[in-house]
Design a protein around this motif. Structure first.
Motif, PDB file in Angstrom:
ATOM      1  N   THR A   1       3.102   6.460   2.651  1.00 53.92           N
ATOM      2  CA  THR A   1       4.364   7.004   2.132  1.00 53.92           C
ATOM      3  C   THR A   1       5.523   6.094   2.527  1.00 53.92           C
ATOM      4  O   THR A   1       6.592   6.165   1.915  1.00 53.92           O
ATOM      5  CB  THR A   1       4.605   8.403   2.700  1.00 53.92           C
ATOM      6  OG1 THR A   1       4.641   8.331   4.137  1.00 53.92           O
ATOM      7  CG2 THR A   1       3.490   9.352   2.277  1.00 53.92           C
ATOM      8  N   ALA A   2       5.325   5.258   3.561  1.00 59.97           N
ATOM      9  CA  ALA A   2       6.313   4.270   4.006  1.00 59.97           C
ATOM     10  C   ALA A   2       5.545   3.128   4.679  1.00 59.97           C
ATOM     11  O   ALA A   2       4.344   3.208   4.922  1.00 59.97           O
ATOM     12  CB  ALA A   2       7.327   4.892   4.965  1.00 59.97           C
ATOM     13  N   THR A   3       6.273   2.052   4.984  1.00 52.65           N
ATOM     14  CA  THR A   3       5.605   0.879   5.545  1.00 52.65           C
ATOM     15  C   THR A   3       5.278   1.020   7.022  1.00 52.65           C
ATOM     16  O   THR A   3       4.600   0.154   7.586  1.00 52.65           O
ATOM     17  CB  THR A   3       6.500  -0.362   5.365  1.00 52.65           C
ATOM     18  OG1 THR A   3       7.783  -0.097   5.951  1.00 52.65           O
ATOM     19  CG2 THR A   3       6.670  -0.681   3.884  1.00 52.65           C
ATOM     20  N   PHE A   4       5.746   2.085   7.682  1.00 54.05           N
ATOM     21  CA  PHE A   4       5.476   2.248   9.110  1.00 54.05           C
ATOM     22  C   PHE A   4       4.041   2.712   9.324  1.00 54.05           C
ATOM     23  O   PHE A   4       3.472   3.458   8.518  1.00 54.05           O
ATOM     24  CB  PHE A   4       6.457   3.250   9.715  1.00 54.05           C
ATOM     25  CG  PHE A   4       7.900   2.846   9.522  1.00 54.05           C
ATOM     26  CD1 PHE A   4       8.467   1.841  10.287  1.00 54.05           C
ATOM     27  CD2 PHE A   4       8.679   3.461   8.548  1.00 54.05           C
ATOM     28  CE1 PHE A   4       9.787   1.472  10.099  1.00 54.05           C
ATOM     29  CE2 PHE A   4       9.994   3.103   8.365  1.00 54.05           C
ATOM     30  CZ  PHE A   4      10.550   2.097   9.135  1.00 54.05           C
TER      31      PHE A   4
ATOM     32  N   SER B   1       0.820  -1.229   0.000  1.00 58.07           N
ATOM     33  CA  SER B   1       0.000   0.000   0.000  1.00 58.07           C
ATOM     34  C   SER B   1       0.852   1.276   0.000  1.00 58.07           C
ATOM     35  O   SER B   1       0.328   2.368   0.226  1.00 58.07           O
ATOM     36  CB  SER B   1      -0.909   0.012   1.232  1.00 58.07           C
ATOM     37  OG  SER B   1      -0.136   0.020   2.422  1.00 58.07           O
ATOM     38  N   VAL B   2       2.147   1.139  -0.264  1.00 61.49           N
ATOM     39  CA  VAL B   2       3.046   2.313  -0.297  1.00 61.49           C
ATOM     40  C   VAL B   2       3.040   2.907  -1.711  1.00 61.49           C
ATOM     41  O   VAL B   2       3.277   2.196  -2.704  1.00 61.49           O
ATOM     42  CB  VAL B   2       4.475   1.918   0.114  1.00 61.49           C
ATOM     43  CG1 VAL B   2       5.415   3.114  -0.052  1.00 61.49           C
ATOM     44  CG2 VAL B   2       4.495   1.415   1.552  1.00 61.49           C
ATOM     45  N   LEU B   3       2.750   4.203  -1.799  1.00 64.25           N
ATOM     46  CA  LEU B   3       2.774   4.927  -3.084  1.00 64.25           C
ATOM     47  C   LEU B   3       4.109   5.670  -3.195  1.00 64.25           C
ATOM     48  O   LEU B   3       4.421   6.534  -2.370  1.00 64.25           O
ATOM     49  CB  LEU B   3       1.625   5.932  -3.155  1.00 64.25           C
ATOM     50  CG  LEU B   3       1.530   6.788  -4.416  1.00 64.25           C
ATOM     51  CD1 LEU B   3       1.318   5.931  -5.670  1.00 64.25           C
ATOM     52  CD2 LEU B   3       0.410   7.813  -4.279  1.00 64.25           C
ATOM     53  N   PRO B   4       4.909   5.301  -4.160  1.00 66.06           N
ATOM     54  CA  PRO B   4       6.223   5.968  -4.291  1.00 66.06           C
ATOM     55  C   PRO B   4       6.054   7.480  -4.506  1.00 66.06           C
ATOM     56  O   PRO B   4       5.076   7.942  -5.111  1.00 66.06           O
ATOM     57  CB  PRO B   4       6.846   5.283  -5.492  1.00 66.06           C
ATOM     58  CG  PRO B   4       6.142   3.964  -5.612  1.00 66.06           C
ATOM     59  CD  PRO B   4       4.748   4.230  -5.143  1.00 66.06           C
ATOM     60  N   GLN B   5       7.022   8.232  -4.014  1.00 69.39           N
ATOM     61  CA  GLN B   5       6.940   9.702  -4.091  1.00 69.39           C
ATOM     62  C   GLN B   5       6.976  10.188  -5.539  1.00 69.39           C
ATOM     63  O   GLN B   5       6.234  11.114  -5.907  1.00 69.39           O
ATOM     64  CB  GLN B   5       8.088  10.319  -3.293  1.00 69.39           C
ATOM     65  CG  GLN B   5       8.055  11.842  -3.267  1.00 69.39           C
ATOM     66  CD  GLN B   5       9.173  12.446  -2.434  1.00 69.39           C
ATOM     67  OE1 GLN B   5       9.980  11.711  -1.849  1.00 69.39           O
ATOM     68  NE2 GLN B   5       9.237  13.756  -2.373  1.00 69.39           N
ATOM     69  N   HIS B   6       7.819   9.588  -6.379  1.00 69.74           N
ATOM     70  CA  HIS B   6       7.915  10.054  -7.769  1.00 69.74           C
ATOM     71  C   HIS B   6       6.608   9.783  -8.514  1.00 69.74           C
ATOM     72  O   HIS B   6       6.210  10.552  -9.396  1.00 69.74           O
ATOM     73  CB  HIS B   6       9.094   9.393  -8.472  1.00 69.74           C
ATOM     74  CG  HIS B   6       8.981   7.893  -8.590  1.00 69.74           C
ATOM     75  ND1 HIS B   6       8.352   7.276  -9.650  1.00 69.74           N
ATOM     76  CD2 HIS B   6       9.420   6.898  -7.774  1.00 69.74           C
ATOM     77  CE1 HIS B   6       8.407   5.971  -9.482  1.00 69.74           C
ATOM     78  NE2 HIS B   6       9.061   5.707  -8.344  1.00 69.74           N
TER      79      HIS B   6
END
Length: 609
Positions: free
Chosen positions: A578-581, A526-531
């Protein structure tokens, strides 16, 4: 038509015959059958009534949530009522089919299976399934099939995911498997109680068998004593009759009467032997404490000599036996003991040996008594010699008889033509077998064999030998079958209790590990990369944006704690990590009219204020 014909025509068809007591047995038997049938029928009716009331109570327990809980559609609750009634009715004959009814109803309501409406039914019928079935395999297969069906629904139904399947597995574990284990534990407890009562009944029967065997042993002992004492006395009577038959000065009638008396005594001895053979049982009498013998061997020899038998006793004491061995002279002990052993009662009492152990004393007396009885029966008129050698460590006894004298009665000579008495017509030989067993149990050796002119019986009895221990009963392997069954029932109960504890714990731990692993996987997916987020532009079509998004959203069922309200005029907003945390910020993408209308970054922090 005569009177008898008219009487027959007046008798009712099928009526009982006239006369005292006519038809009475059939009437008594008929009343007994009717009473027995009535009691059996009443018992069956009571049992059926109890079962019907129990099934009714079960149905009421399962159906009470239907009118009060609304977590399932109304149509499903209406359909569930007759299905639950059918499940309660067949919970005894087909408990597995009954347990599948609430499972299918719950799976129809939700792919997660758990519903407050059908969960009590699933718990109750799963418990009864474990309580009323012996084979565990069909129940385990049914649970596995239910989990497999839930997995298929979670992967195919719209809006369902693996989290729904995890909920289904948890429901199967705690609402089906755990009650089933408790039901099996209760069943094993009942089997343990039944095995205990069965063991008690078997022990009572075994006690009765032990008492019966004790009576048989006592009967065998009495039979042996009868054979020893009465057979010996009958043989002495036959000897006295034979002496009277050939004595001078007896006329022909008296001689014939004496011959008949001798023959009758011989026949009585043979019949006694046959009867004793029927009474004897295969018991362990010799292992019991032997009775004390009041009559000594010298007394027995003296009593036999008083009956007219040519018998003498040669008793060698321990001191004389030692002197003989030292001097090497075989006949040294005859001079002083031959006179004392001539068979006279008074002198025999004076040569009474020192007190022997009861088992040795009994065996010694029995060997001498049986040998004298056989000699007087099979070799009447022959000289009998009893030689007794007593040392400090052992006792040796020898009983030998010579050849039958020519002056013996014709019948007696025919009966024992061969002085070796176990020959033809000489009996069954069970007396010698009994002597051999008795001497062997006393730790000694026994030998009976013919000699050149007669027969000889010898026995060696050590004074320090202990009797052999009682032999174990045939087929005894240490643990009886009933006790082994009780031990197995106890092991099954303990195993059932352990299973009821560790299986749910182990399954819960495995499910927790699986859910945690899936949680990590979905968090990463479910993390969407920033770029990618920066490349997205408002106004882009949703069809072009969706392929570039992760497979899973942050949480499809709940809204992030720190997320602001959705912008106005939006149809849908999605959140991506934005990250896995867990506490990392989130990207929010909102769509309106099929296009990306807003995108921003929001926090994912709980507001405790």
């Amino acid at each position: 038509m005569n009177s008898s014909a008219r009487a027959r025509t007046r008798r009712p068809a099928g009526g009982p015959a006239a006369g005292p007591g006519a038809g009475r047995p059939d009437g008594v038997h008929g009343r007994f059958r009717d009473r027995l049938k009535g009691r059996l029928g009443e018992g069956l009716r009571r049992r059926r009534v109890r079962e019907a009331l129990a099934d009714l109570a079960l149905f009421l327990f399962m159906a009470y949530p239907l009118p009060f809980l609304t977590d399932v559609p109304v149509w499903l609750r209406v359909v569930a009522a007759p299905l639950l009634a059918a499940a309660a009715a067949m919970s005894r004959r087909a408990p597995l089919a009954a347990a599948t009814v609430p499972a299918v109803l719950g799976l129809t309501a939700t792919p997660e299976l758990f519903t407050s409406t059908f969960a009590p039914s699933l718990v109750a019928l799963s418990f009864l399934l474990g309580r009323r079935t012996q084979d565990v395999r069909p129940s385990l297969v049914a649970a596995a099939l239910l989990c497999a069906a839930g997995l298929v629904l979670a992967l195919t139904l719209p809006g369902a995911d693996l989290w729904a399947w995890f909920t289904l597995v948890s429901t199967v574990l705690f609402a089906a498997v755990l009650p089933w284990l408790l039901g099996r534990f209760r069943r094993q407890q009942y089997e343990l109680h039944s095995a205990g009562w069965e063991l008690a009944a078997r022990m009572e029967r075994e006690q009765q068998l032990v008492a019966e065997r004790t009576r048989l042993r006592e009967r065998s002992r009495i039979a042996g004593d009868m054979h020893d004492s009465l057979g010996h006395d009958l043989s002495l009577i036959a000897v006295r009759a034979a002496a009277l038959q050939v004595s001078p000065g007896v006329d022909a009638d008296a001689s014939a009467s004496a011959a008949e008396l001798r023959q009758a005594a011989a026949d009585a001895t043979e019949r006694l032997r046959q009867i004793i053979g029927l009474l004897r049982q295969d018991t362990t009498e010799l292992h019991q404490e032997p009775p004390t013998v009041s009559e000594t061997v010298p007394d027995l020899v003296a009593r036999t000599a008083a009956s007219g038998v040519d018998i003498c006793l040669r008793h060698h004491t321990a001191q004389e036996a030692t002197e003989e061995e030292a001097a090497g002279e075989a006949g040294t002990g005859k001079a002083g003991t031959g006179k004392a052993g001539e068979g006279k009662a008074g002198e025999g009492a004076e040569s009474d040996p020192s007190r022997l152990p009861p088992l040795i004393d009994r065996a010694l007396h029995r060997v001498v008594q049986e040998a004298i009885t056989n000699a007087t029966k099979h070799a009447p008129g022959s000289a009998i010699t009893v030689e007794l050698r007593q040392r400090s460590t052992a006792v040796d006894v020898t009983v030998r008889n010579g050849a039958i004298p020519e002056a013996a009665p014709a019948a007696g000579a025919a009966a024992g033509a061969d002085a070796g008495w176990p020959g033809p017509g000489g009996g069954s030989g069970t007396g010698l077998i009994s002597l051999d067993e008795r001497v062997r149990q006393a730790g000694g050796t026994f030998r009976a064999h013919p000699t050149d002119d007669g027969y000889e019986v010898t026995a060696h009895l050590p004074l320090t030998a202990e009797p052999l221990p009682p032999a174990a009963p045939e087929g005894d392997t240490g643990i009886s079958r009933s006790r082994e069954e009780l031990a197995q029932a106890r092991r099954r109960v303990r195993r059932g209790m352990v299973n009821a504890l560790w299986i749910p714990v182990a399954a819960t731990a495995a499910l927790a590990v699986l859910m945690y692993g899936f949680q990590l996987y979905t968090s990463h997916q479910s993390v969407l990369p920033q770029h990618t987020f920066e490349q997205l532009r408002t106004g882009d079509a949703e069809t072009s944006v969706t392929p570039r998004l992760p497979s899973y959203e942050f949480d499809e069922e709940s809204r992030p704690y720190g997320a602001p309200p959705d912008p106005p005029h939006t149809d849908e907003c999605r959140f991506y990590r934005t990250a896995t945390f867990d506490n990392s910020p989130l990207y929010r993408l909102c769509f309106a009219d099929g296009r990306l209308s807003h995108k921003d970054r929001v926090t994912n922090e709980r507001d405790d204020g």
